[in-house]
Design an enzyme around this catalytic site. Sequence first.
Site, PDB file in Angstrom:
ATOM      1  N   HIS A  37       0.838  -1.206   0.000  1.00 26.32           N
ATOM      2  CA  HIS A  37       0.000   0.000   0.000  1.00 26.32           C
ATOM      3  C   HIS A  37       0.880   1.266   0.000  1.00 26.32           C
ATOM      4  O   HIS A  37       0.586   2.238  -0.696  1.00 26.32           O
ATOM      5  CB  HIS A  37      -0.879   0.055   1.251  1.00 26.32           C
ATOM      6  CG  HIS A  37      -1.871  -1.058   1.390  1.00 26.32           C
ATOM      7  ND1 HIS A  37      -1.749  -2.034   2.348  1.00 26.32           N
ATOM      8  CD2 HIS A  37      -3.005  -1.342   0.703  1.00 26.32           C
ATOM      9  CE1 HIS A  37      -2.778  -2.873   2.254  1.00 26.32           C
ATOM     10  NE2 HIS A  37      -3.545  -2.486   1.253  1.00 26.32           N
ATOM     11  N   GLN A 158      -8.380  -6.943 -10.818  1.00 23.47           N
ATOM     12  CA  GLN A 158      -9.023  -5.739 -10.272  1.00 23.47           C
ATOM     13  C   GLN A 158      -8.536  -4.488 -11.018  1.00 23.47           C
ATOM     14  O   GLN A 158      -9.329  -3.618 -11.397  1.00 23.47           O
ATOM     15  CB  GLN A 158      -8.710  -5.625  -8.779  1.00 23.47           C
ATOM     16  CG  GLN A 158      -9.092  -4.297  -8.146  1.00 23.47           C
ATOM     17  CD  GLN A 158      -8.912  -4.332  -6.641  1.00 23.47           C
ATOM     18  OE1 GLN A 158      -9.739  -4.873  -5.931  1.00 23.47           O
ATOM     19  NE2 GLN A 158      -7.828  -3.748  -6.129  1.00 23.47           N
TER      20      GLN A 158
HETATM   21  P1  PAJ Z   1      -6.595  -3.600  -0.551  1.00 24.82           P
HETATM   22  O1  PAJ Z   1      -6.482  -5.079  -0.588  1.00 24.82           O
HETATM   23  O2  PAJ Z   1      -6.429  -2.886   0.763  1.00 24.82           O
HETATM   24  O3  PAJ Z   1      -5.541  -3.031  -1.572  1.00 24.82           O
HETATM   25  C1  PAJ Z   1      -5.480  -1.651  -1.838  1.00 24.82           C
HETATM   26  C2  PAJ Z   1      -4.519  -1.424  -2.987  1.00 24.82           C
HETATM   27  O4  PAJ Z   1      -3.221  -1.882  -2.620  1.00 24.82           O
HETATM   28  C3  PAJ Z   1      -4.938  -2.209  -4.245  1.00 24.82           C
HETATM   29  O5  PAJ Z   1      -4.745  -1.395  -5.388  1.00 24.82           O
HETATM   30  C4  PAJ Z   1      -3.965  -3.378  -4.221  1.00 24.82           C
HETATM   31  O6  PAJ Z   1      -3.708  -3.922  -5.506  1.00 24.82           O
HETATM   32  C5  PAJ Z   1      -2.730  -2.721  -3.644  1.00 24.82           C
HETATM   33  N1  PAJ Z   1      -1.817  -3.729  -3.104  1.00 24.82           N
HETATM   34  C6  PAJ Z   1      -2.101  -4.713  -2.214  1.00 24.82           C
HETATM   35  N2  PAJ Z   1      -1.014  -5.486  -2.000  1.00 24.82           N
HETATM   36  C7  PAJ Z   1      -0.024  -4.994  -2.790  1.00 24.82           C
HETATM   37  C8  PAJ Z   1       1.341  -5.362  -3.027  1.00 24.82           C
HETATM   38  N3  PAJ Z   1       1.905  -6.392  -2.428  1.00 24.82           N
HETATM   39  N4  PAJ Z   1       2.066  -4.619  -3.907  1.00 24.82           N
HETATM   40  C9  PAJ Z   1       1.483  -3.555  -4.551  1.00 24.82           C
HETATM   41  N5  PAJ Z   1       0.208  -3.167  -4.360  1.00 24.82           N
HETATM   42  C10 PAJ Z   1      -0.543  -3.866  -3.499  1.00 24.82           C
HETATM   43  O7  PAJ Z   1      -7.812  -3.946  -3.232  1.00 24.82           O
HETATM   44  C11 PAJ Z   1      -8.521  -3.478  -2.345  1.00 24.82           C
HETATM   45  O8  PAJ Z   1      -8.033  -3.135  -1.109  1.00 24.82           O
HETATM   46  C12 PAJ Z   1      -9.997  -3.204  -2.531  1.00 24.82           C
HETATM   47  O9  PAJ Z   1     -10.527  -4.118  -3.453  1.00 24.82           O
HETATM   48  C13 PAJ Z   1     -10.300  -1.742  -3.002  1.00 24.82           C
HETATM   49  C14 PAJ Z   1      -9.614  -1.431  -4.328  1.00 24.82           C
HETATM   50  C15 PAJ Z   1      -9.836  -0.746  -1.923  1.00 24.82           C
HETATM   51  C16 PAJ Z   1     -11.828  -1.571  -3.193  1.00 24.82           C
HETATM   52  O10 PAJ Z   1     -12.515  -1.839  -2.031  1.00 24.82           O
END
Ligand code: PAJ
Length: 285
Positions: A37, A158
């Site tokens: 994140h 996504q």
């Molecule tokens: P969440 O799982 O909290 O992820 C938020 C964002 O962080 C997403 O764009 C996800 O692809 C990115 N992310 C998570 N792990 C990652 C990693 N290891 N490397 C790079 N980016 C990473 O995805 C969601 O939330 C939800 O579906 C949301 C988009 C917020 C909609 O509710």
Amino acid sequence: MQIIESPQEMRNIVKSWRCAGEEIGYIPTMGALHAGHMALVEAARAANQRVVASIFVNPLQFGPHEDLDKYPRPIERDSQLLKEAGCDILFAPKVDAIYDGEEFTHGIHTYVEVNKLGDMWEGAVRPGHLRGVATVLVRFFNIVPAQRAYFGEKDYQQLKVVERVVQDLRYDLEIVPVATVREEDGLALSSRNVYLSEAERQVAPTLHQALQVGVTLVRNGEREVSTIGAAIQAVCDASQLIKVQYVAIVNAETLAPLDTLDGQPARALIAARLGSTRLIDNIAI
Ligand code: PAJ
């Protein structure tokens, strides 16, 4: 850093920034923040005058037997991390500020559903999941009218669904993809990794290793998707703790399955269960 709960207040601040000619980068999250994140926050910080992150555990994207109730919510720690990263606003609305109560009891009125792209892979294994994601994101895009929004390649399908929504609904919003951040052993960072037992955590990097085996095969000239897919599957099947749900080698834009690699951008996708935890990963191939 300001913490804001009210959508109206949030919208007004972003509008005032825009009137002053400032560019805003927006990072939607469900919290339990980790370095993945934070890579999105850094990318937003580098390219915009203002950065808004949201934390909202979106009930609409969880299936009836999924982890909505136990999803980690370390809000103090999350807001500290965002503050240190130079985020201007943390938008953390309550569920009833985003959804009207009767939407859950009588069925929501307006869904955003992406045909095909949203039905395959994750859409097939988790019915309604990507519809829940797309539906909540358009609400957030309307509340936070940023110029750029940042998404991780970790959730590749996504990312493609969001790009499609923004294009189809003519949002004036640039979707910026950010590379997957990994642990040293290759495991993609995920808020769900905390659910893994010690034994499961040890074998979890196998998913990434398996995808890399696929990449190596392609580098060495293999073009048959069935051969590459079987090799990826075999690496995972060697561990009894890993139950593969799908291995797919797909067109990188449409996510349609391929038979042979003939030069078009392709992506290998994998989803697996380790005990009760579901992990996904992907790689350019
Ligand atoms: P969440 O799982 O909290 O992820 C938020 C964002 O962080 C997403 O764009 C996800 O692809 C990115 N992310 C998570 N792990 C990652 C990693 N290891 N490397 C790079 N980016 C990473 O995805 C969601 O939330 C939800 O579906 C949301 C988009 C917020 C909609 O509710």
